[in-house]
Design an enzyme around this catalytic site. Structure first.
Site, PDB file in Angstrom:
ATOM      1  N   ARG A  39      15.421  24.648 -53.246  1.00  0.00           N
ATOM      2  CA  ARG A  39      14.998  24.908 -51.943  1.00  0.00           C
ATOM      3  C   ARG A  39      16.129  25.564 -51.407  1.00  0.00           C
ATOM      4  NH1 ARG A  39      13.176  19.143 -50.317  1.00  0.00           N
ATOM      5  NH2 ARG A  39      13.268  20.097 -48.281  1.00  0.00           N
ATOM      6  N   ASN A  50      18.771  10.557 -49.665  1.00  0.00           N
ATOM      7  CA  ASN A  50      19.539  11.212 -48.676  1.00  0.00           C
ATOM      8  C   ASN A  50      19.307  10.966 -47.132  1.00  0.00           C
ATOM      9  OD1 ASN A  50      17.311  12.711 -49.255  1.00  0.00           O
ATOM     10  ND2 ASN A  50      17.984  14.458 -48.728  1.00  0.00           N
ATOM     11  N   GLY A  92      -9.061  65.324 -38.845  1.00  0.00           N
ATOM     12  CA  GLY A  92      -9.328  66.834 -38.360  1.00  0.00           C
ATOM     13  C   GLY A  92      -9.274  67.608 -39.294  1.00  0.00           C
ATOM     14  N   ARG A 139     -10.424  47.868 -37.030  1.00  0.00           N
ATOM     15  CA  ARG A 139     -11.175  47.685 -38.348  1.00  0.00           C
ATOM     16  C   ARG A 139     -10.453  46.526 -39.201  1.00  0.00           C
ATOM     17  NH1 ARG A 139     -12.232  53.358 -41.037  1.00  0.00           N
ATOM     18  NH2 ARG A 139     -11.049  54.085 -39.598  1.00  0.00           N
ATOM     19  N   TYR A 185      15.836  14.506 -58.156  1.00  0.00           N
ATOM     20  CA  TYR A 185      15.807  14.872 -56.816  1.00  0.00           C
ATOM     21  C   TYR A 185      17.195  14.979 -56.340  1.00  0.00           C
ATOM     22  CZ  TYR A 185      15.612  15.648 -51.861  1.00  0.00           C
ATOM     23  OH  TYR A 185      16.155  16.441 -50.695  1.00  0.00           O
TER      24      TYR A 185
HETATM   25  C1  UD1 Z   1      -5.616  61.749 -36.103  1.00  0.00           C
HETATM   26  C2  UD1 Z   1      -5.888  63.050 -35.662  1.00  0.00           C
HETATM   27  C3  UD1 Z   1      -6.401  63.775 -37.002  1.00  0.00           C
HETATM   28  C4  UD1 Z   1      -5.923  63.380 -37.925  1.00  0.00           C
HETATM   29  C5  UD1 Z   1      -5.734  61.894 -38.187  1.00  0.00           C
HETATM   30  C6  UD1 Z   1      -4.875  61.673 -39.350  1.00  0.00           C
HETATM   31  C7  UD1 Z   1      -5.905  63.411 -33.276  1.00  0.00           C
HETATM   32  C8  UD1 Z   1      -6.552  63.789 -32.190  1.00  0.00           C
HETATM   33  N1  UD1 Z   1      -6.481  63.401 -34.227  1.00  0.00           N
HETATM   34  O1  UD1 Z   1      -7.129  61.027 -35.835  1.00  0.00           O
HETATM   35  O2  UD1 Z   1      -6.508  65.265 -36.580  1.00  0.00           O
HETATM   36  O3  UD1 Z   1      -6.701  64.058 -39.065  1.00  0.00           O
HETATM   37  O4  UD1 Z   1      -4.935  61.440 -37.235  1.00  0.00           O
HETATM   38  O5  UD1 Z   1      -4.864  60.359 -39.468  1.00  0.00           O
HETATM   39  O6  UD1 Z   1      -4.566  63.310 -33.176  1.00  0.00           O
HETATM   40  N2  UD1 Z   1      -2.719  56.053 -31.128  1.00  0.00           N
HETATM   41  C9  UD1 Z   1      -1.890  55.918 -29.960  1.00  0.00           C
HETATM   42  N3  UD1 Z   1      -2.542  55.928 -28.841  1.00  0.00           N
HETATM   43  C10 UD1 Z   1      -3.500  56.450 -28.772  1.00  0.00           C
HETATM   44  C11 UD1 Z   1      -4.394  56.768 -29.840  1.00  0.00           C
HETATM   45  C12 UD1 Z   1      -3.757  56.733 -30.915  1.00  0.00           C
HETATM   46  O7  UD1 Z   1      -0.793  55.244 -30.196  1.00  0.00           O
HETATM   47  O8  UD1 Z   1      -4.183  56.534 -27.588  1.00  0.00           O
HETATM   48  C13 UD1 Z   1      -1.919  56.090 -32.374  1.00  0.00           C
HETATM   49  C14 UD1 Z   1      -2.871  55.113 -33.526  1.00  0.00           C
HETATM   50  O9  UD1 Z   1      -2.248  53.583 -33.376  1.00  0.00           O
HETATM   51  C15 UD1 Z   1      -2.338  55.553 -34.590  1.00  0.00           C
HETATM   52  C16 UD1 Z   1      -2.345  57.114 -34.387  1.00  0.00           C
HETATM   53  O10 UD1 Z   1      -2.062  57.199 -33.074  1.00  0.00           O
HETATM   54  O11 UD1 Z   1      -1.340  55.142 -35.389  1.00  0.00           O
HETATM   55  C17 UD1 Z   1      -3.507  57.764 -34.958  1.00  0.00           C
HETATM   56  O12 UD1 Z   1      -4.682  57.569 -34.036  1.00  0.00           O
HETATM   57  P1  UD1 Z   1      -6.147  57.465 -34.622  1.00  0.00           P
HETATM   58  O13 UD1 Z   1      -7.176  57.042 -33.555  1.00  0.00           O
HETATM   59  O14 UD1 Z   1      -5.971  56.826 -35.882  1.00  0.00           O
HETATM   60  O15 UD1 Z   1      -6.282  58.998 -34.763  1.00  0.00           O
HETATM   61  P2  UD1 Z   1      -7.293  59.716 -35.726  1.00  0.00           P
HETATM   62  O16 UD1 Z   1      -8.573  59.531 -34.755  1.00  0.00           O
HETATM   63  O17 UD1 Z   1      -7.485  59.011 -36.803  1.00  0.00           O
END
Ligand code: UD1
Ligand code: CA
Length: 455
Positions: free
Chosen positions: A335, A388, A140, A16, A368
């Site tokens: 600068r 310069n 969640g 997004r 300058y």
């Molecule tokens: C997650 C939680 C949710 C919580 C929310 C809070 C899970 C299943 N759900 O959901 O309960 O309310 O965060 O913000 O954990 N990421 C990875 N690898 C992956 C997937 C995600 O590194 O395969 C990282 C993303 O870059 C991010 C973070 O994990 O920084 C959270 O991932 P995101 O997909 O935003 O989780 P949510 O669906 O928001």
């Protein structure tokens, strides 16, 4: 005390954001957002920080460098899968693993300190940080039993209508016992609406395998801290919150901020008491400002050190060193590698670059000054230019103590004006002027009598 280590999830793209830059590298308060999370983990006492990288892994690693260790999650199969990637690296670590997300830059170190303390005091296997939200959509949900004991976390997309009615949500911030976490991760699967390996499933597994008494959910005091950044709008909102926090802390320490809505000060900036910041001012990077100074209005200062009782108004200064009792402005550009000693005066429409200006010297108007070593008490007349650059190389101009440069002078470098020497107004100086001499380099004036009547 038990050892503490942080795993920071940062493999996601951040769709997004609509950006080529990985989400966690977008800057807030002058720092990539993930760096704020690293700092919070550091404040809470994390000895090691492991960042799980995927999308844009290389740029994340290059940006953060030695601040963290890295593991790659080649495919983003879910938060549980992401944590699993750190399994090998954490083998043999016997302590608390804090799991954080790279996109929550408002998180405070002290909040994590409190969470870790509670987790360790309870000798828990898992402790989840939760938040009550008026609109919990997308998060969640935290499901508790009749005694208020946490049972599980259910993702929005998998929740029943009664579960969706719960307004206590998972912030995505947790503490785990290392062994318990990785044992439980072995049992998770991707049989859910999103086909992902959910980290949140670990809670249900631990409640069942270790008993309710080992798993806790504690509510955060300030929900704002756990806000995740998912869009440019969130980025702007978080920027505003962080900026305000910085201004409040400066004001608490005795700095006057005239207008908090038009003042932008990066997190790492240090300002001593009784300095006044006027409106429409940006102070960025590794900048320090001494006591009793006045900055702005309409100024931008980057990576500079500024002394006490110094005034900078309508000034853009970057990578400069400015002493005590200096006045600069209005409409001045300082600068990189400009060093202004104490008591220097720089007036309107002046540009200085890669130059030393000695104590008490003055450049009051329209000049300058580049690649120049200026001694003490030098006076630069209006419209003086250091020439310069010969088209290939830059050359230095040396102006010794007490030199007096007349108005509208060109100083063609390399050139030296000796101690106490004068340069006549309108000169183009191409040869050194010895100490105590007068350098004149201009055509003599001749007046043609009666010229107008004969025309
Ligand atoms: C997650 C939680 C949710 C919580 C929310 C809070 C899970 C299943 N759900 O959901 O309960 O309310 O965060 O913000 O954990 N990421 C990875 N690898 C992956 C997937 C995600 O590194 O395969 C990282 C993303 O870059 C991010 C973070 O994990 O920084 C959270 O991932 P995101 O997909 O935003 O989780 P949510 O669906 O928001
Ligand atoms: Ca999220």
């Amino acid at each position: 005390m038990t050892d503490l280590l942080a795993v920071i999830l940062a493999a996601g793209k951040g769709t997004r954001m609509k950006s080529a830059l990985p989400k966690v590298l977008h800057s807030i308060g002058g720092k990539p957002m993930v760096e704020h999370v690293l700092n919070a983990a550091q404040t809470a006492g994390a000895k090691r920080k492991v960042v799980v990288v995927g999308f844009g892994a290389e740029s994340v690693e290059t940006t953060l460098g030695t601040q963290a260790e890295y593991v790659i999650q080649a495919e983003q199969l879910g938060t549980g899968h992401a944590v699993m990637q750190a399994g090998d690296l954490l083998q043999g670590f016997d302590g608390t693993v804090m799991v954080l997300c790279g996109d929550t830059p408002l998180l405070r170190g002290q909040t994590l300190t409190k969470l870790v303390a509670e987790h360790q005091a309870l000798q828990a296997s898992a402790t989840v940080l939760t938040a009550c939200m008026t609109d919990p959509t997308g998060y969640g949900r935290v499901i508790r039993d009749d005694n208020g004991q946490i049972l599980k976390i259910v993702e929005q997309k998998d929740a029943t209508s009664s579960e969706l009615a719960v307004n206590e949500v998972n912030t995505g911030i947790y503490c785990f016992d290392r062994a318990a976490l990785f044992d439980a991760l072995r049992s998770i699967n991707c049989n859910n609406m999103q086909g992902e390996y959910y980290l949140t499933d670990v809670i249900d597994i631990l409640v069942k395998s270790q008993g309710k008494a080992k798993v806790y959910a504690v509510q955060v005091d300030d929900v704002e801290e756990t806000l995740g950044i998912n869009s440019r709008m969130h980025l702007a909102e978080a920027e505003k919150i962080l900026r305000r926090r910085k201004l409040v802390s400066l004001m608490d320490n005795g700095v006057t901020i005239m207008d908090i809505d038009s003042t932008f000060i990066d997190d790492q900036v240090c300002i001593e008491p009784d300095t006044v910041i006027y409106p429409f001012t940006w102070i960025e990077g590794a900048t320090t400002i001494g006591r009793g100074s006045a900055i702005g209005p309409n100024s931008r200062i980057q990576n500079s050190s500024i002394g006490e009782n110094t005034t900078l108004h309508f000034t853009y200064a970057h990578d400069c060193q400015i002493g005590n009792g200096v006045t600069v402005g209005p409409y001045v550009h300082l600068r990189p590698n400009t060093v202004l000693a104490d008591g220097v005066k720089i007036g309107n429409f002046v540009e200085v670059k890669n130059s030393q200006v000695g104590t008490g010297s003055k450049i009051p108007h329209l000049s300058y000054i580049g690649d120049t070593d200026m001694g003490e008490k030098v006076n630069i007349g209006s419209g003086t230019i250091t020439v310069n650059y010969d088209g290939k190389k830059k050359h230095r101009t040396i102006l010794e103590d007490g030199a007096f440069i007349g108005c509208n002078t060109n100083l063609v470098a390399p050139v030296t004006v000796g101690k106490g020497a004068y340069v006549a107004a309108g000169s183009t100086i191409t040869k050194d002027v010895p100490s105590d001499a007068l350098g004149v380099a201009r055509a003599r004036q001749s007046n043609i009598e009666g010229w107008v009547n004969r025309k």
